[in-house]
Design a protein around this motif. Structure first.
Motif, mmCIF file in Angstrom:
data_model
loop_
_atom_site.group_PDB
_atom_site.id
_atom_site.type_symbol
_atom_site.label_atom_id
_atom_site.label_comp_id
_atom_site.label_asym_id
_atom_site.label_seq_id
_atom_site.Cartn_x
_atom_site.Cartn_y
_atom_site.Cartn_z
ATOM 1 N N ALA A 1 -0.209 -2.355 13.330
ATOM 2 C CA ALA A 1 -0.953 -2.248 12.067
ATOM 3 C C ALA A 1 -1.523 -3.599 11.655
ATOM 4 O O ALA A 1 -2.673 -3.693 11.159
ATOM 5 C CB ALA A 1 -0.034 -1.702 10.974
ATOM 6 N N ALA B 1 -5.339 -4.601 10.529
ATOM 7 C CA ALA B 1 -5.494 -4.725 9.082
ATOM 8 C C ALA B 1 -6.418 -5.914 8.757
ATOM 9 O O ALA B 1 -6.230 -7.009 9.280
ATOM 10 C CB ALA B 1 -4.133 -4.906 8.424
ATOM 11 N N GLY C 1 -8.464 3.522 6.562
ATOM 12 C CA GLY C 1 -7.254 3.022 7.189
ATOM 13 C C GLY C 1 -6.613 4.065 8.107
ATOM 14 O O GLY C 1 -7.189 5.134 8.374
ATOM 15 N N VAL D 1 -1.958 -10.832 5.404
ATOM 16 C CA VAL D 1 -1.730 -9.402 5.119
ATOM 17 C C VAL D 1 -0.365 -9.296 4.437
ATOM 18 O O VAL D 1 0.601 -9.982 4.809
ATOM 19 C CB VAL D 1 -1.751 -8.559 6.404
ATOM 20 N N SER E 1 -5.603 -7.424 2.907
ATOM 21 C CA SER E 1 -5.151 -6.038 2.727
ATOM 22 C C SER E 1 -3.625 -5.988 2.792
ATOM 23 O O SER E 1 -2.958 -7.024 2.793
ATOM 24 C CB SER E 1 -5.768 -5.133 3.801
ATOM 25 N N GLU E 2 -3.101 -4.787 2.848
ATOM 26 C CA GLU E 2 -1.655 -4.624 2.929
ATOM 27 C C GLU E 2 -1.297 -3.596 3.998
ATOM 28 O O GLU E 2 -2.095 -2.703 4.308
ATOM 29 C CB GLU E 2 -1.062 -4.195 1.584
ATOM 30 N N VAL E 3 -0.088 -3.753 4.544
ATOM 31 C CA VAL E 3 0.515 -2.760 5.429
ATOM 32 C C VAL E 3 1.747 -2.225 4.710
ATOM 33 O O VAL E 3 2.657 -2.995 4.371
ATOM 34 C CB VAL E 3 0.902 -3.373 6.792
ATOM 35 N N ASP F 1 -2.005 1.375 7.061
ATOM 36 C CA ASP F 1 -2.799 0.142 7.019
ATOM 37 C C ASP F 1 -4.174 0.467 6.456
ATOM 38 O O ASP F 1 -4.519 1.631 6.229
ATOM 39 C CB ASP F 1 -2.890 -0.493 8.409
ATOM 40 N N GLU F 2 -4.975 -0.578 6.223
ATOM 41 C CA GLU F 2 -6.313 -0.413 5.647
ATOM 42 C C GLU F 2 -7.381 -0.832 6.652
ATOM 43 O O GLU F 2 -8.450 -1.317 6.280
ATOM 44 C CB GLU F 2 -6.415 -1.245 4.366
ATOM 45 N N GLY F 3 -7.081 -0.612 7.923
ATOM 46 C CA GLY F 3 -8.003 -0.996 8.974
ATOM 47 C C GLY F 3 -9.106 0.026 9.177
ATOM 48 O O GLY F 3 -9.300 0.961 8.383
#
Length: 455
Positions: free
Chosen positions: A361, A365, A442, A331, A369-371, A389-391
């Motif tokens: 996060a 995630a 997210g 991540v 992806s990115e945080v 986040d993109e969770g």
């Protein structure tokens, strides 16, 4: 330790005694001088009376023996009858002619070789001091002397002074006793407050009685009530910490014990490795729970040291520390800021807040992806920080429970304390915490802090 009554009374009594004695001494000296002046005035008045009596007498034809006997008889009646007075002066007189011839002299008058000078004077004759006044009558050519022995005068003055000084000497002990009693009466509220504190149960932390107190004791009661509240808060935190620790560590420790038994009872290497893997996970979860509990215990005191800091610099440092964890989960950590963000706060507390938010996060995630940590300054003097986040996000029904202690949604390895710690730090800094699901997918955690410093 000297009692308060003694500390107040001793200087007061000493001051009263010394002040009274000093005033009495001044009054004594002044009274002595004034009484001397009064007696001298009486001598002058007596001389003028003799002058008035003798003004119509012809010195050449006057029977001076008869006049002397009459005056002597009058003087001998001093101190007799209803008109007697203890402070009467003992007068003596002598009268001379213009040529210095002695015409008449009272029985107890001193023998003067010659008339003294006109006016008030002191004479030493036959071992006795005399105070006298000589009045010269130019019309009849007479010299009139009236006087009294100084020792008799001083005896009268001493009696007057004693009558003046005795009430002071007798009154000082009475005054000290009255001051002692009134001081005891004045200290009664303090004694009642001390009795009230002594009479309380040993384990009582309730506020003191709110009854009326003198203004001087109100700050003391307020300070004691504040101390009791602090003690009650400390004990409550201690009980809560012990209860939380006992509650949350019981299950992980029981699971660890089960995995240890499974490892011992494993029939082959594969079962033993599996049991040890579960054991390691249990130890990690117990360690994380204990660490979070200790963090909450350390953060709970109401006061902490604030100082000016740049939130951008602090976030950059924390992201650098968490970078290995993010790489392990594949991540990317991103800092998104437009300018510096000055803030007044405690760096260590904000660092704990960031670690919990970013770790939380990263736990949700997905790989690749990115945080993102976004920092902005709003127009209303607020510093806004968002952790994106993109969770999978959080269900709407669970949004209000995210800060509950020991509640973990979708993270079996979590202790359920991370967001509770975030909320605690946010409240201490006067911030506002908000959770929301992102429209594009997210989750978003937003914190708004009052800037409180000029950029």
């Amino acid at each position: 330790m000297i009692a308060i009554r003694t500390r107040i009374l001793a200087p007061t009594i000493i001051l009263v005694i010394l002040g009274s004695l000093a005033l009495a001494l001044l009054a004594l000296c002044d009274s002595h001088r004034e009484i001397e002046e009064v007696y001298d005035a009486q001598l002058v008045q007596a001389a003028r009376l003799l002058q008035g009596i003798l003004q119509r007498q012809d010195p050449q034809q006057t029977d001076w023996a008869q006049i002397g006997a009459a005056l002597e008889t009058a003087l001998e009646r001093s101190g007799e009858g209803i008109l007697s007075h203890p402070y009467e002066i003992n007068l003596s007189f002598q009268i001379w002619s213009q040529e210095g011839q002695l015409l008449v002299r009272s029985q107890h008058a001193p023998v003067l070789p010659s008339p003294p000078a006109p006016g008030i004077h002191d004479l030493l004759i036959d071992g006795h001091d005399w105070c006298g006044v000589l009045l010269q009558d130019g019309g009849q050519g007479l010299r009139i002397w009236v006087g009294e022995r100084d020792d008799l005068r001083q005896d009268l003055i001493q009696r007057i002074v004693q009558h003046t000084l005795i009430p002071t000497l007798v009154g000082l002990p009475l005054l000290a006793m009255i001051i002692w009693l009134f001081l005891g009466w004045g200290l009664k509220p303090l004694q009642r407050l001390a009795w009230q504190i002594r009479a309380r149960p040993v384990d009582s932390l309730d506020p003191l009685d709110s009854g009326p107190l003198p203004p001087e004791l109100e700050p003391m009661r307020t300070a004691l009530d504040r101390l009791l509240r602090q003690l009650r808060s400390l004990l409550e935190r201690e009980r809560r910490f012990i209860a939380d620790a006992a509650h949350e560590l019981r299950t992980p420790l029981a699971i660890i014990d089960i995995h240890v038994r499974n490892a011992r009872q494993a029939s082959n290497e594969e079962e033993r490795e599996e049991a040890l893997a579960f054991l390691q996970q249990g130890v990690i979860r117990a360690t994380r729970t204990a660490s979070q509990l200790l963090t909450m215990a350390r953060l709970e005191p109401a006061s902490y040291e604030r100082r000016s800091l740049d939130l951008v610099v602090l976030v950059r440092e924390e992201l650098a520390e968490l970078a290995p964890l993010a790489l392990g989960r594949e991540v990317e950590l991103v800092l998104d800021n437009e300018s510096d963000c000055p803030l007044l706060g405690e760096p260590s507390a904000i660092a704990i807040l960031l670690q919990n938010l970013i770790s939380n996060a990263l736990a949700f995630a997905p790989r690749g992806s990115e945080v993102r940590v976004r920092l902005r300054q709003s127009s209303d003097q607020q510093v806004v920080m968002q952790v994106l986040d993109e969770g999978p996000g959080v269900s709407e029904a669970m949004l209000n429970r995210l800060c509950d202690r020991f509640y973990s949604e979708g993270n079996p390895d979590g202790a359920g304390l991370g967001l509770a710690i975030v909320e605690m730090i946010s409240l201490r800094m006067g911030g506002v915490l908000h959770f929301s699901n992102r429209d594009q997918g997210g989750f978003c955690v937003q914190l708004s802090f009052p800037r409180q410093v000029h950029p």
